[in-house]
Design a protein around this motif. Sequence first.
Motif, short mmCIF file in Angstrom:
data_model
loop_
_atom_site.label_atom_id
_atom_site.label_comp_id
_atom_site.label_asym_id
_atom_site.label_seq_id
_atom_site.Cartn_x
_atom_site.Cartn_y
_atom_site.Cartn_z
N LEU A 7 -25.68 -45.44 -37.71
CA LEU A 7 -26.82 -44.63 -38.14
C LEU A 7 -26.60 -43.02 -38.60
O LEU A 7 -25.88 -42.58 -38.30
CB LEU A 7 -27.91 -44.64 -36.68
N LYS A 8 -27.27 -42.62 -39.69
CA LYS A 8 -26.73 -41.26 -40.09
C LYS A 8 -27.79 -40.07 -39.19
O LYS A 8 -28.42 -41.13 -38.84
CB LYS A 8 -26.83 -41.16 -41.24
N PRO A 9 -27.62 -38.97 -39.63
CA PRO A 9 -28.17 -38.08 -39.32
C PRO A 9 -29.48 -38.43 -39.14
O PRO A 9 -29.89 -38.34 -40.31
CB PRO A 9 -27.96 -36.92 -39.08
N SER A 10 -31.05 -38.61 -38.43
CA SER A 10 -31.77 -38.06 -38.82
C SER A 10 -32.68 -40.23 -38.44
O SER A 10 -33.64 -39.82 -39.78
CB SER A 10 -32.74 -37.34 -39.44
N GLU A 11 -31.78 -41.20 -39.00
CA GLU A 11 -31.81 -42.42 -39.51
C GLU A 11 -32.21 -42.88 -38.35
O GLU A 11 -32.63 -42.55 -37.19
CB GLU A 11 -30.48 -42.94 -40.06
N ARG A 12 -33.83 -43.65 -39.18
CA ARG A 12 -35.05 -44.77 -38.07
C ARG A 12 -34.31 -46.34 -38.08
O ARG A 12 -33.86 -46.22 -39.21
CB ARG A 12 -35.67 -44.23 -38.20
N ASN A 22 -32.36 -41.61 -34.81
CA ASN A 22 -31.56 -40.94 -34.49
C ASN A 22 -31.42 -39.29 -34.66
O ASN A 22 -31.96 -38.47 -34.97
CB ASN A 22 -30.37 -40.70 -34.99
N ASP A 23 -30.32 -38.38 -33.94
CA ASP A 23 -30.36 -37.04 -33.38
C ASP A 23 -29.42 -36.52 -34.61
O ASP A 23 -29.87 -37.20 -36.15
CB ASP A 23 -30.23 -36.45 -32.11
N ALA A 24 -28.73 -35.41 -34.67
CA ALA A 24 -28.68 -34.60 -35.59
C ALA A 24 -27.46 -35.32 -36.14
O ALA A 24 -26.27 -35.00 -36.98
CB ALA A 24 -28.56 -33.45 -35.73
N ASN A 25 -26.05 -36.11 -35.20
CA ASN A 25 -25.45 -36.56 -35.89
C ASN A 25 -25.69 -38.23 -35.68
O ASN A 25 -26.27 -38.70 -35.85
CB ASN A 25 -24.33 -36.89 -33.64
#
Length: 127
Positions: A7-12, A22-25
């Motif tokens: 998951l990329k940062p902020s991906e759902r 997802n968080d920032a990482n």
Amino acid sequence: MALVIDLKPSERVIIGSALITNDANRTRLHIEGDAPILREKDILREEEADTPCKKIYLTIQLMYLSRTPETLHKIYFDMLRDIQNAVPSTSLFFMKINDHLMNNAYYKALKEARHLMEHEKELLANA
């Protein structure tokens, strides 16, 4: 063998009936089991379903995520009939989708519905 999702940062992602953000990482998930899983790029929101074939995709998406997908079959087949009557060239796509639906392979049906949406996009571009 587990399904691995990066998951990329902020991906759902939807896993079962849960929406996970997802968080920032970057994050790597290892998922075992048979819960329905949809990455954000594959999720179509109701307000985005603004064409007949996108509505088909949305309905199949809801089937895939549902514990009782058969409750949506009538809605799907009513839409299918209307689309096929208006655009016979969609029949091949629907044959493939229906095969997957009848075998409870909803994710495969969803992937095939993507091809149907691409076909619709081409038809609309050439209209």
